[in-house]
Design an enzyme around this catalytic site. Structure first.
Site, PDB file in Angstrom:
ATOM      1  N   LYS A   1     -10.277   0.303  -2.740  1.00  0.00           N
ATOM      2  CA  LYS A   1     -10.248  -0.014  -1.080  1.00  0.00           C
ATOM      3  C   LYS A   1     -10.475   1.283  -0.475  1.00  0.00           C
ATOM      4  CE  LYS A   1      -7.249  -1.482   2.578  1.00  0.00           C
ATOM      5  NZ  LYS A   1      -5.911  -1.732   3.052  1.00  0.00           N
TER       6      LYS A   1
ATOM      7  N   ASP B   1       0.939  -1.230  -0.165  1.00  0.00           N
ATOM      8  CA  ASP B   1      -0.090  -0.116  -0.037  1.00  0.00           C
ATOM      9  C   ASP B   1       0.836   1.079   0.017  1.00  0.00           C
ATOM     10  OD1 ASP B   1      -1.811  -2.069   0.567  1.00  0.00           O
ATOM     11  OD2 ASP B   1      -3.148  -0.969   1.870  1.00  0.00           O
TER      12      ASP B   1
ATOM     13  N   LYS C   1      -6.940   3.421  -3.696  1.00  0.00           N
ATOM     14  CA  LYS C   1      -7.248   3.274  -2.247  1.00  0.00           C
ATOM     15  C   LYS C   1      -7.472   4.769  -1.708  1.00  0.00           C
ATOM     16  CE  LYS C   1      -5.566   2.165   2.107  1.00  0.00           C
ATOM     17  NZ  LYS C   1      -4.465   1.190   3.037  1.00  0.00           N
TER      18      LYS C   1
END
Length: 333
Positions: free
Chosen positions: A269, A165, A233
């Site tokens: 996400k 991430d 995300k």
């Protein structure tokens, strides 16, 4: 051909030229502007969709199976990570029917402890395993040299991380330096490659709470996908506002448009601020209605959350006792 070369080739195909500042600016600023009122109205309408009562249990279990259970504190210890992994494997110790979560998300130096604690459960969540995700690239600020960001990524991958991430350089993005942001994502994706030719999945964190406008969120989403991100995300969870339904809907619309254009499925996400099963169900409905129910799988949708799991487990327990207090809508059958 390297991952970086593949990303650049895809970008050239879409952009019609090399992804430099001029080309990226022309493309990103040529995207249709976001109708903020219309977007928020669509999100509000989706949040009230009604469905069959029999889907409630399915929805709660699906939420559990899409969670990245997270600990991202300076005081994290190997013991805390082992406890997190135990919770990830058996969220409700009193109910063996409760599914495991999709992944545990930790800082890079905690990856070896997560991998060791998972043992033979370490694997693909679409096949019943649990992934290890690591935040990288000077999370959460992203304020570091590219060399540091790449070393951070490589260390986590070498330690066994299945997913990275990363955070984008929001300062560069807001300054209009799109080529820098693009190139950093491309290079981080290359750093996700392992010696055996496989690659950790790359989730690109936009930190939407700092992007100020829906138009910027749309541009950042397209930029991250063009550069080769496997997921987009919303947030680090360290900045407010974090995930919101309108922002997530907008990102899902970008993913839908990318799929129509290329045939490729990109994950989404939302992270930060999703604390109740009622909120999470609204996201399930939004996903199903925007990109389709096939996206409700760990390789295409995740919740970045810690406190959410506790509320979902409470609602599951109440359903077994007849005292359910969750939402009356879940997803469309």
């Amino acid at each position: 051909m390297t991952t970086r070369e593949l990303s650049r080739r895809t970008a050239v195909d879409i952009l019609g030229d090399a992804p430099d500042d001029v080309t990226l600016r022309r493309f990103l600023h040529g995207l249709p502007g976001v109708d903020a009122v219309g977007l928020e109205q669509r999100a509000a309408a989706l949040s009230t969709r009604s469905i069959k009562t029999t889907s409630k249990k399915w929805a709660l279990d699906r939420i559990v199976g899409l969670i990245d259970l997270t600990t991202l504190e300076g005081a994290d210890t190997p013991g805390k990570v082992r406890s997190l992994v135990a919770k990830a494997q058996h969220p409700d110790a009193g109910d063996p029917s409760c599914p495991s979560v999709a992944a545990v998300c930790v800082y890079g130096d905690m990856v070896p402890h997560a991998v060791a604690a998972l043992g033979d459960r370490h694997g693909d969540p679409d096949e019943g395993g649990i992934s290890v995700a690591a935040v990288a690239t000077a999370f959460p600020s992203g304020r570091a040299s590219l060399a540091v960001k790449l070393a951070d990524t490589r260390d986590a991958v070498e330690a066994g991380a299945d997913e990275i991430d990363m955070v984008i350089d929001r300062g560069a993005f807001l300054a209009g330096d799109y080529a820098t942001v693009f190139d950093q994502i491309v290079q981080v994706k290359q750093a996700c490659r392992r010696d055996d030719g496989t690659s950790a999945a790359l989730k690109v964190i936009l930190e939407t709470g700092e992007l100020n406008t829906y138009d910027n969120v749309k541009r950042a989403s397209w930029l991250a996908i063009l550069a080769g991100g496997d997921f987009i995300k919303t947030s680090t969870g360290k900045v407010q506002p974090a995930a919101t339904l309108p922002v997530t809907l907008l990102m899902l619309e970008v993913v839908r448009d990318w799929h129509r254009l290329t045939g490729e499925r990109i994950g989404v996400k939302p992270a930060g601020g999703i604390r109740t099963s009622k909120d999470a169900v609204r996201y399930l409905v939004t996903v199903a209605e925007t990109v389709g129910e096939e996206w409700l799988a760990p390789h295409l949708f995740r919740f970045g959350a810690s406190s959410l799991l506790n509320d979902v487990l409470l609602q599951r327990q109440k359903m077994t006792t007849g005292r359910y207090s969750g939402p009356d809508y879940v997803t469309v059958d």
